[in-house]
Design a protein around this motif. Structure first.
Motif, short mmCIF file in Angstrom:
data_model
loop_
_atom_site.label_atom_id
_atom_site.label_comp_id
_atom_site.label_asym_id
_atom_site.label_seq_id
_atom_site.Cartn_x
_atom_site.Cartn_y
_atom_site.Cartn_z
N ARG A 22 0.50 -1.39 0.18
CA ARG A 22 -0.08 -0.19 -0.28
C ARG A 22 1.25 0.98 0.07
NH1 ARG A 22 -5.01 -0.55 1.52
NH2 ARG A 22 -5.35 1.77 2.73
N ILE A 79 -8.81 -0.82 9.08
CA ILE A 79 -8.91 -1.91 7.87
C ILE A 79 -10.03 -2.07 7.84
CG2 ILE A 79 -8.82 -4.08 6.88
CD1 ILE A 79 -5.84 -4.12 8.03
N LEU A 82 -11.74 0.78 6.39
CA LEU A 82 -11.25 1.23 4.50
C LEU A 82 -12.60 0.62 3.55
CD1 LEU A 82 -8.18 -0.63 4.66
CD2 LEU A 82 -8.78 2.19 4.65
N GLU A 86 -10.53 -2.26 -1.08
CA GLU A 86 -9.82 -1.94 -0.19
C GLU A 86 -9.17 -3.29 0.99
OE1 GLU A 86 -7.63 1.46 0.45
OE2 GLU A 86 -9.43 2.31 -0.43
N ALA A 87 -10.12 -3.40 1.52
CA ALA A 87 -10.47 -3.99 3.07
C ALA A 87 -10.31 -5.59 2.62
CB ALA A 87 -11.69 -3.54 3.78
N GLN A 112 -15.63 -6.38 7.01
CA GLN A 112 -15.36 -5.16 6.63
C GLN A 112 -17.16 -4.71 6.82
OE1 GLN A 112 -17.37 -3.83 3.58
NE2 GLN A 112 -19.21 -5.51 3.59
N GLU A 114 -17.77 -0.97 5.26
CA GLU A 114 -18.37 -0.28 4.11
C GLU A 114 -19.79 0.05 3.98
OE1 GLU A 114 -17.80 1.80 0.00
OE2 GLU A 114 -17.68 -0.37 0.20
#
Length: 311
Positions: A22, A79, A82, A86-87, A112, A114
């Motif tokens: 990253r 993390i 994200l 990305e996660a 994740q 999101e």
């Protein structure tokens, strides 16, 4: 009964590779003395190469007479929060890494945030994780708690515990150069505030919504139970008895704080969490207290049965 450390971190080669690839936080930068962690809102910190060595960690477990250490993805890295694309590779690297650990290790799963999806809870538990960890920032207000409610409901339905760990620190937004913060600053300010907020949010509405969910708060929930007098003075209704399904790990604290929280919630709700490799020193525990915090109480946390095979 097994002797269990409920809170460790151990980065696998797969996760290290993903973080080193990253170009913006969270990321790892290789240095001569180890890896430098670069995380939004926090001073850079160094992770030694030895701290990522599973064989050396196994030696530490035997030296400390720990039969099983539960490895969590540090939610402070951010993390889980994200964007999903990305996660997901980072989360997959975490799960592959803990699956490859030698005997003596177990794991907390991660998902994740999101777009919270209860199906991901099923997936990580199917991979052998004992439960799921979430950042305290995902539960730190009634609205936030409601947003992740489907994840909590799925854990409750599947009879698996939730581990609440400090989450990412929000950047200050200050422009221009400024003196660097001490490396301990987030752990003593942001983390404590996050854990207290998550604990009070769950007290306010989480237990009513999830009456059977077993909860583990890292770092004694930042001492949140010690604020119940102030809570009552400001109009809150303090519970008549400590919640028997809420547990507190000992990470970062010593005998003074352990005694104060034990007096408030009962020693039956405390479990041993070392937070290795972040913290090296463990609180001194007598044989009887060690048996409770490392064996008897973790057995109640990790299974709804009083007795059970935790292997």
């Amino acid at each position: 009964m097994q002797r269990i450390d409920v809170h460790q971190h151990l980065l696998s080669e797969d996760l290290i590779e993903e973080l080193a690839r990253r170009r913006h936080p969270p990321m790892l930068v290789r240095r001569r003395q180890g890896w430098t962690f670069r995380v939004s809102g926090e001073p850079d910190s160094v992770l030694s190469f030895d701290a990522t060595n599973a064989a050396l960690r196994s030696v530490e477990l035997r030296r400390e007479q720990i039969d099983r250490a539960l490895v969590a993805l540090s939610t402070a890295l951010g993390i889980e929060t994200l964007p999903g694309e990305e996660a997901l590779p980072l989360l997959e690297a975490h799960h592959r890494g803990v699956e490859a650990l030698p005997p003596g290790f177990g794991a907390w799963g991660a998902v994740q945030l999101e777009a919270p999806n209860p199906a991901e809870i099923d997936a990580v538990l199917a991979r052998g994780c004992v439960g799921v960890s979430l950042p305290a920032t995902a539960l730190c207000t009634p609205d936030a708690l409601e947003r992740v409610g489907p994840l909590l409901a799925r854990l409750e339905f599947l009879d698996a515990p939730l581990f609440v760990h400090p989450g990412p620190v929000a950047p200050t937004g200050e422009a221009g150069p400024r003196p660097p913060l001490p490396v301990w600053w987030p752990a003593l300010t942001d983390y404590v505030a996050q854990m207290q907020a998550a604990w009070f949010a769950f007290l306010h509405g989480g237990r009513q919504a999830h009456p059977q969910l077993r909860m583990l708060f890292a770092m004694l929930a930042g001492g949140a139970p010690l604020q119940l007098e102030r809570y009552a003075a400001r109009g809150g209704t303090a519970p008549a008895e400590p919640d028997p399904l809420v547990f507190y790990d000992t990470s970062s604290y010593g005998t003074q704080m352990l005694g104060a929280v034990a007096d408030t919630v009962g020693v039956a709700q405390l479990v041993y969490g070392s937070d290795r490799p972040v913290v090296d020193a463990a609180p001194p525990l007598g044989p009887e207290l060690a048996g409770l915090l490392r064996s008897t109480n973790p057995a109640r946390l990790l299974t709804s049965q009083q007795k059970g095979d935790l292997a």
